[in-house]
Design a protein around this motif. Structure first.
Motif, PDB file in Angstrom:
ATOM      1  N   ALA A 221     -69.091   2.445  65.855  1.00 28.08           N
ATOM      2  CA  ALA A 221     -68.956   3.749  66.503  1.00 28.08           C
ATOM      3  C   ALA A 221     -69.332   4.877  65.548  1.00 28.08           C
ATOM      4  CB  ALA A 221     -67.532   3.942  67.020  1.00 28.08           C
ATOM      5  N   VAL A 222     -68.930   4.767  64.301  1.00 28.95           N
ATOM      6  CA  VAL A 222     -69.263   5.786  63.306  1.00 28.95           C
ATOM      7  C   VAL A 222     -70.775   5.829  63.087  1.00 28.95           C
ATOM      8  CG1 VAL A 222     -69.043   6.419  60.868  1.00 28.95           C
ATOM      9  CG2 VAL A 222     -67.024   5.706  62.160  1.00 28.95           C
ATOM     10  N   LEU A 223     -71.387   4.673  62.942  1.00 27.12           N
ATOM     11  CA  LEU A 223     -72.834   4.615  62.719  1.00 27.12           C
ATOM     12  C   LEU A 223     -73.602   5.154  63.926  1.00 27.12           C
ATOM     13  CD1 LEU A 223     -74.799   3.805  60.512  1.00 27.12           C
ATOM     14  CD2 LEU A 223     -74.974   1.572  61.598  1.00 27.12           C
TER      15      LEU A 223
ATOM     16  N   VAL B 156     -73.368   8.897  63.777  1.00 26.26           N
ATOM     17  CA  VAL B 156     -74.278   9.433  62.760  1.00 26.26           C
ATOM     18  C   VAL B 156     -75.722   9.379  63.260  1.00 26.26           C
ATOM     19  CG1 VAL B 156     -75.213   9.062  60.431  1.00 26.26           C
ATOM     20  CG2 VAL B 156     -72.741   8.928  60.832  1.00 26.26           C
ATOM     21  N   LEU B 157     -76.103   8.273  63.880  1.00 29.13           N
ATOM     22  CA  LEU B 157     -77.457   8.150  64.432  1.00 29.13           C
ATOM     23  C   LEU B 157     -77.714   9.232  65.474  1.00 29.13           C
ATOM     24  CD1 LEU B 157     -80.193   6.884  65.100  1.00 29.13           C
ATOM     25  CD2 LEU B 157     -78.959   5.246  66.565  1.00 29.13           C
ATOM     26  N   THR B 158     -76.783   9.393  66.395  1.00 28.20           N
ATOM     27  CA  THR B 158     -76.949  10.395  67.454  1.00 28.20           C
ATOM     28  C   THR B 158     -77.049  11.794  66.853  1.00 28.20           C
ATOM     29  OG1 THR B 158     -75.773   8.992  69.021  1.00 28.20           O
ATOM     30  CG2 THR B 158     -75.949  11.326  69.569  1.00 28.20           C
ATOM     31  N   ALA B 159     -76.207  12.084  65.878  1.00 27.73           N
ATOM     32  CA  ALA B 159     -76.255  13.404  65.229  1.00 27.73           C
ATOM     33  C   ALA B 159     -77.578  13.608  64.502  1.00 27.73           C
ATOM     34  CB  ALA B 159     -75.081  13.555  64.262  1.00 27.73           C
ATOM     35  N   ALA B 160     -78.016  12.615  63.735  1.00 22.04           N
ATOM     36  CA  ALA B 160     -79.269  12.749  62.979  1.00 22.04           C
ATOM     37  C   ALA B 160     -80.466  12.892  63.919  1.00 22.04           C
ATOM     38  CB  ALA B 160     -79.454  11.546  62.053  1.00 22.04           C
ATOM     39  N   ALA B 161     -80.511  12.089  64.977  1.00 18.28           N
ATOM     40  CA  ALA B 161     -81.626  12.177  65.930  1.00 18.28           C
ATOM     41  C   ALA B 161     -81.622  13.517  66.652  1.00 18.28           C
ATOM     42  CB  ALA B 161     -81.556  11.026  66.932  1.00 18.28           C
ATOM     43  N   THR B 162     -80.440  14.011  66.982  1.00 21.58           N
ATOM     44  CA  THR B 162     -80.331  15.301  67.662  1.00 21.58           C
ATOM     45  C   THR B 162     -80.706  16.446  66.730  1.00 21.58           C
ATOM     46  OG1 THR B 162     -78.626  14.388  69.105  1.00 21.58           O
ATOM     47  CG2 THR B 162     -78.782  16.786  69.002  1.00 21.58           C
ATOM     48  N   ILE B 163     -80.290  16.381  65.484  1.00 19.61           N
ATOM     49  CA  ILE B 163     -80.667  17.405  64.507  1.00 19.61           C
ATOM     50  C   ILE B 163     -82.178  17.383  64.283  1.00 19.61           C
ATOM     51  CG2 ILE B 163     -80.505  18.046  62.061  1.00 19.61           C
ATOM     52  CD1 ILE B 163     -77.519  17.115  62.255  1.00 19.61           C
ATOM     53  N   SER B 164     -82.756  16.197  64.196  1.00 23.16           N
ATOM     54  CA  SER B 164     -84.201  16.087  64.036  1.00 23.16           C
ATOM     55  C   SER B 164     -84.929  16.724  65.216  1.00 23.16           C
ATOM     56  CB  SER B 164     -84.599  14.617  63.893  1.00 23.16           C
ATOM     57  OG  SER B 164     -85.991  14.476  63.790  1.00 23.16           O
ATOM     58  N   PHE B 165     -84.487  16.399  66.412  1.00 23.06           N
ATOM     59  CA  PHE B 165     -85.099  16.977  67.612  1.00 23.06           C
ATOM     60  C   PHE B 165     -84.923  18.498  67.627  1.00 23.06           C
ATOM     61  CE2 PHE B 165     -84.604  17.833  72.328  1.00 23.06           C
ATOM     62  CZ  PHE B 165     -85.961  17.902  72.579  1.00 23.06           C
TER      63      PHE B 165
ATOM     64  N   ILE C  48     -84.161   6.583  60.894  1.00 27.16           N
ATOM     65  CA  ILE C  48     -84.692   5.215  60.902  1.00 27.16           C
ATOM     66  C   ILE C  48     -83.660   4.226  60.357  1.00 27.16           C
ATOM     67  CG2 ILE C  48     -86.440   3.698  59.878  1.00 27.16           C
ATOM     68  CD1 ILE C  48     -88.381   6.149  60.104  1.00 27.16           C
ATOM     69  N   ALA C  49     -83.033   4.568  59.241  1.00 33.84           N
ATOM     70  CA  ALA C  49     -82.052   3.655  58.636  1.00 33.84           C
ATOM     71  C   ALA C  49     -80.832   3.450  59.534  1.00 33.84           C
ATOM     72  CB  ALA C  49     -81.616   4.190  57.269  1.00 33.84           C
ATOM     73  N   THR C  50     -80.294   4.538  60.088  1.00 33.25           N
ATOM     74  CA  THR C  50     -79.116   4.380  60.945  1.00 33.25           C
ATOM     75  C   THR C  50     -79.470   3.695  62.259  1.00 33.25           C
ATOM     76  OG1 THR C  50     -79.337   6.644  61.785  1.00 33.25           O
ATOM     77  CG2 THR C  50     -77.797   6.294  59.963  1.00 33.25           C
ATOM     78  N   ALA C  51     -80.666   3.935  62.769  1.00 33.37           N
ATOM     79  CA  ALA C  51     -81.081   3.240  63.996  1.00 33.37           C
ATOM     80  C   ALA C  51     -81.233   1.748  63.740  1.00 33.37           C
ATOM     81  CB  ALA C  51     -82.380   3.833  64.530  1.00 33.37           C
ATOM     82  N   ALA C  52     -81.852   1.389  62.631  1.00 29.54           N
ATOM     83  CA  ALA C  52     -82.021  -0.039  62.304  1.00 29.54           C
ATOM     84  C   ALA C  52     -80.661  -0.714  62.106  1.00 29.54           C
ATOM     85  CB  ALA C  52     -82.893  -0.198  61.056  1.00 29.54           C
ATOM     86  N   ALA C  53     -79.765  -0.066  61.374  1.00 30.05           N
ATOM     87  CA  ALA C  53     -78.429  -0.637  61.169  1.00 30.05           C
ATOM     88  C   ALA C  53     -77.665  -0.721  62.489  1.00 30.05           C
ATOM     89  CB  ALA C  53     -77.653   0.199  60.154  1.00 30.05           C
TER      90      ALA C  53
ATOM     91  N   ARG D  93     -78.241  -2.590  72.588  1.00 29.13           N
ATOM     92  CA  ARG D  93     -79.292  -2.993  71.653  1.00 29.13           C
ATOM     93  C   ARG D  93     -80.655  -2.486  72.088  1.00 29.13           C
ATOM     94  NH1 ARG D  93     -79.617  -8.951  71.729  1.00 29.13           N
ATOM     95  NH2 ARG D  93     -80.740  -8.602  73.651  1.00 29.13           N
ATOM     96  N   TRP D  94     -81.018  -2.672  73.356  1.00 27.13           N
ATOM     97  CA  TRP D  94     -82.363  -2.296  73.795  1.00 27.13           C
ATOM     98  C   TRP D  94     -82.559  -0.785  73.837  1.00 27.13           C
ATOM     99  CZ3 TRP D  94     -85.690  -5.495  72.564  1.00 27.13           C
ATOM    100  CH2 TRP D  94     -85.444  -6.857  72.629  1.00 27.13           C
ATOM    101  N   LEU D  95     -81.511  -0.035  74.150  1.00 28.70           N
ATOM    102  CA  LEU D  95     -81.614   1.420  74.062  1.00 28.70           C
ATOM    103  C   LEU D  95     -81.940   1.847  72.624  1.00 28.70           C
ATOM    104  CD1 LEU D  95     -78.551   2.441  76.250  1.00 28.70           C
ATOM    105  CD2 LEU D  95     -80.955   2.982  76.750  1.00 28.70           C
ATOM    106  N   LEU D  96     -81.265   1.213  71.673  1.00 24.37           N
ATOM    107  CA  LEU D  96     -81.466   1.570  70.271  1.00 24.37           C
ATOM    108  C   LEU D  96     -82.786   1.048  69.725  1.00 24.37           C
ATOM    109  CD1 LEU D  96     -77.819   1.053  68.995  1.00 24.37           C
ATOM    110  CD2 LEU D  96     -78.928   3.163  69.766  1.00 24.37           C
ATOM    111  N   VAL D  97     -83.211  -0.134  70.165  1.00 22.12           N
ATOM    112  CA  VAL D  97     -84.522  -0.659  69.746  1.00 22.12           C
ATOM    113  C   VAL D  97     -85.631   0.286  70.214  1.00 22.12           C
ATOM    114  CG1 VAL D  97     -86.209  -2.505  70.177  1.00 22.12           C
ATOM    115  CG2 VAL D  97     -83.867  -3.088  69.538  1.00 22.12           C
ATOM    116  N   VAL D  98     -85.538   0.720  71.461  1.00 21.15           N
ATOM    117  CA  VAL D  98     -86.558   1.638  71.987  1.00 21.15           C
ATOM    118  C   VAL D  98     -86.478   2.985  71.270  1.00 21.15           C
ATOM    119  CG1 VAL D  98     -87.398   2.848  74.041  1.00 21.15           C
ATOM    120  CG2 VAL D  98     -86.723   0.448  74.200  1.00 21.15           C
ATOM    121  N   ALA D  99     -85.272   3.480  71.019  1.00 16.91           N
ATOM    122  CA  ALA D  99     -85.125   4.745  70.278  1.00 16.91           C
ATOM    123  C   ALA D  99     -85.784   4.637  68.908  1.00 16.91           C
ATOM    124  CB  ALA D  99     -83.651   5.111  70.133  1.00 16.91           C
ATOM    125  N   LEU D 100     -85.521   3.542  68.215  1.00 12.61           N
ATOM    126  CA  LEU D 100     -86.113   3.321  66.893  1.00 12.61           C
ATOM    127  C   LEU D 100     -87.635   3.225  66.979  1.00 12.61           C
ATOM    128  CD1 LEU D 100     -85.920   2.724  63.860  1.00 12.61           C
ATOM    129  CD2 LEU D 100     -85.438   0.332  64.453  1.00 12.61           C
TER     130      LEU D 100
END
Length: 172
Positions: free
Chosen positions: A3-5, A8-17, A63-68, A80-87
């Protein structure tokens, strides 16, 4: 941990966007206003810091948090597939496309000595850059949406599992 990861992924992807949107709305109208003069002004303005200082470390964290996150949610196909496609979208639109298309144009517009290229060529390169930038905007938005959907799907699954366990314990 998962859940923490995912958070972090959602926050990083949203900040990037959000960073890409801010760059599009605030910097690009100035940078691409009147090439080559506006490119020279952009060089002078972005001395202490520029998007190239911000986006690579942020992109690596996405990339790192999405892969993890993919590895930690591997047993949950919906997530899994939502995150694979996001990555995959992020790597293709933000990294590979940028390396192939944008980095050479950045060199031409912002690194090569002023006067190396003709005004017409710089205007053409700037127009190509500005038009293709929407690939990154769309890719960033899709990545952020998929990461958030994956995180919310994981959370919902966790809540439902806890509710099922509580119901089973109450029935016993």
């Amino acid at each position: 941990m998962t859940a923490v990861l995912l958070t972090v992924l959602t926050a990083a992807a949203t900040i990037s966007f959000g960073g890409i949107l801010a760059e599009t709305a605030m910097l690009y109208p100035n940078i691409f206003r009147d090439p080559p003069a506006s490119l020279v002004q952009a060089r002078e303005f972005m001395v202490a810091g520029s998007p190239s200082d911000f986006f690579p470390p942020l992109g690596l964290s996405v990339i790192a948090t999405a892969a993890a996150s993919v590895l930690l949610t591997w047993r949950v196909p919906r997530v899994r597939w939502l995150l694979v496609v996001a990555l995959a979208v992020y790597v293709c639109c933000e990294f590979l496309f940028s390396a192939w298309f944008f980095w050479p144009r950045n060199e031409i517009m912002f690194v090569d000595p002023v006067g190396t290229h003709s005004d017409e060529y710089l205007r053409a390169v700037a127009a190509e850059f500005n038009a293709a930038h929407w690939v990154r905007v769309i890719g960033g938005g899709v990545t952020a949406a998929l990461a958030a959907t994956g995180a919310l799907t994981w959370y919902r699954r966790s809540v439902e599992a806890r509710a099922d366990r509580a119901a089973a314990a109450g029935a016993a």
